[in-house]
Design an enzyme around this catalytic site. Structure first.
Site, PDB file in Angstrom:
ATOM      1  N   CYS A   1       4.537  -4.954   1.718  1.00 51.93           N
ATOM      2  CA  CYS A   1       4.118  -3.589   1.249  1.00 51.93           C
ATOM      3  C   CYS A   1       5.474  -2.670   1.337  1.00 51.93           C
ATOM      4  O   CYS A   1       5.629  -1.756   0.641  1.00 51.93           O
ATOM      5  CB  CYS A   1       2.910  -3.052   1.780  1.00 51.93           C
ATOM      6  SG  CYS A   1       2.970  -2.988   3.628  1.00 51.93           S
TER       7      CYS A   1
ATOM      8  N   HIS B   1       0.680   0.111   7.021  1.00 50.51           N
ATOM      9  CA  HIS B   1       0.416  -0.262   5.499  1.00 50.51           C
ATOM     10  C   HIS B   1       1.499   0.925   4.702  1.00 50.51           C
ATOM     11  O   HIS B   1       1.472   2.257   5.335  1.00 50.51           O
ATOM     12  CB  HIS B   1      -0.624  -0.379   4.862  1.00 50.51           C
ATOM     13  CG  HIS B   1      -0.764  -0.736   3.309  1.00 50.51           C
ATOM     14  ND1 HIS B   1      -0.066  -2.045   3.071  1.00 50.51           N
ATOM     15  CD2 HIS B   1      -1.172  -0.380   2.348  1.00 50.51           C
ATOM     16  CE1 HIS B   1      -0.313  -2.401   1.764  1.00 50.51           C
ATOM     17  NE2 HIS B   1      -0.983  -1.082   1.287  1.00 50.51           N
TER      18      HIS B   1
ATOM     19  N   ASN C   1      -0.435   1.223  -5.021  1.00 54.00           N
ATOM     20  CA  ASN C   1      -0.474   0.070  -3.875  1.00 54.00           C
ATOM     21  C   ASN C   1       0.135  -1.219  -4.625  1.00 54.00           C
ATOM     22  O   ASN C   1       0.615  -1.189  -5.642  1.00 54.00           O
ATOM     23  CB  ASN C   1      -2.074  -0.228  -3.388  1.00 54.00           C
ATOM     24  CG  ASN C   1      -2.017  -1.064  -2.000  1.00 54.00           C
ATOM     25  OD1 ASN C   1      -1.017  -1.256  -1.525  1.00 54.00           O
ATOM     26  ND2 ASN C   1      -3.546  -1.011  -1.716  1.00 54.00           N
TER      27      ASN C   1
END
Length: 331
Positions: free
Chosen positions: A134, A266, A287
């Site tokens: 990520c 994250h 995302n």
């Protein structure tokens, strides 16, 4: 024993294991929706149990929700918390480098809303898969957007950052500053087409491809959501960290859980902000879990309360400090 088209039989077998048959029916629909299959009855039984527990958590979160978020079945609904964490950061160290510059931006109401997607500078939603990358997706997405804002849209290689980044990073996780330092060290990034994503760390092949995008520096903003919004509206996108634990259950709406620890694990990319029909402010975040999660790959997060630690590490790349911005943020 392979699970071959015998769901109707398994439903009869496991109906007694679930209070009523609603969860079993939901599990069957989940399997069809996300093309899930299991190798034998034992695994089916285990995943059904995990699914049932996750639905209970989603139900509790719905009761506690302070915004408009809706929780329920997602593509992660058959995963335990430990399994879900493979989609998050697992960095060795979480402290930014001491040389990292901090930029202060005077808060302004000049742009009450902002959505950089409408300017065509945000690349398509991508899927990191089972690699904890990520950090690379958010950072490369930021670089792409900043190039687009000065009139030169890019689609750059995330895989190059994973391959050429810190030796303890890659799919194990890292932070935005690790990605930016890698881009500076390598002299830029190749295109995604030339150096495509494979979701595992391989040997760095940076010198085999022409550079299509580069940066001059990177900065961190203060942990202040007003200043973050001001920068976002006036200069471009921001990478941020947050606690992803509850995102496992998120479907849509403005995410404002009753409780969420600011322990960040994250990274996402802030691409805009606005207010809902009840005048509640929110961030628009991109995302890297594919278009089949959240709102077509995006999530709206309540703005102004440091939800899930979102203001801890707001960073951005500086693409060309000498060139004036050519595009203003669309409303």
């Amino acid at each position: 024993m392979p699970l071959l088209g015998s769901l109707s039989v398994l439903m009869v077998v496991f109906t007694s294991m679930v209070p009523g048959s609603s969860k079993l029916s939901a599990f069957e629909n989940f399997m069809k929706q996300f093309n899930k299959s299991y190798t034998n009855q034992e695994e089916f039984q285990y995943r059904l149990s995990v699914f049932s527990k996750n639905l209970d958590v989603a139900k509790r979160l719905q009761k506690e929700e302070q915004g408009t978020a809706e929780y329920g079945v997602t593509k992660f609904s058959d995963l335990t918390d430990e399994e879900f964490r493979r989609y998050s950061l697992r960095p060795v160290g979480a402290l930014p480098p001491t040389t990292l510059k901090e930029s202060r931006t005077a808060a302004t109401s000049e742009y009450p809303t902002c959505d950089w997607r409408k300017a065509g500078v945000i690349s398509d939603i991508k899927n990191q898969g089972k690699c904890g990358s990520c950090w690379a997706f958010a950072s490369v997405g930021n670089i792409e957007a900043q190039w687009g804002i000065i009139g030169h849209p890019r689609n750059l290689s995330v895989q190059q950052v994973i391959d050429c980044g810190p030796c303890d990073a890659g799919c194990r996780g890292a932070y935005a500053w690790d990605a930016y330092i890698t881009v500076l060290k390598e002299g830029g990034l190749a295109t995604d087409e030339a150096y495509p994503y494979v979701g595992v760390r391989n040997t760095c092949m940076s010198n085999k491809f022409a550079k299509a995008g580069w940066i001059h520096d990177f900065i961190m903003l203060p942990q202040n959501e007003q200043e973050m919004a001001s920068y976002l509206g006036n200069k471009g996108t921001l990478t941020v960290c947050l606690n992803s634990t509850l995102l496992k259950y998120y479907n849509k709406g403005v995410f404002h859980p009753g409780s969420c620890k600011p322990a960040t694990d994250h990274m996402v990319l802030l691409v805009g902000y606005a207010k809902d029909n009840k005048k509640k402010p929110y961030w628009i975040a991109k995302n890297s879990w594919g278009i089949d999660w959240g709102e077509n790959g995006y999530i709206r997060i309540f703005r102004g309360k440091n939800v899930c630690g979102i203001s801890k590490y707001p960073l951005t790349a500086i693409v060309n400090p000498s060139e004036n911005q050519r595009i203003t943020c669309p409303k």
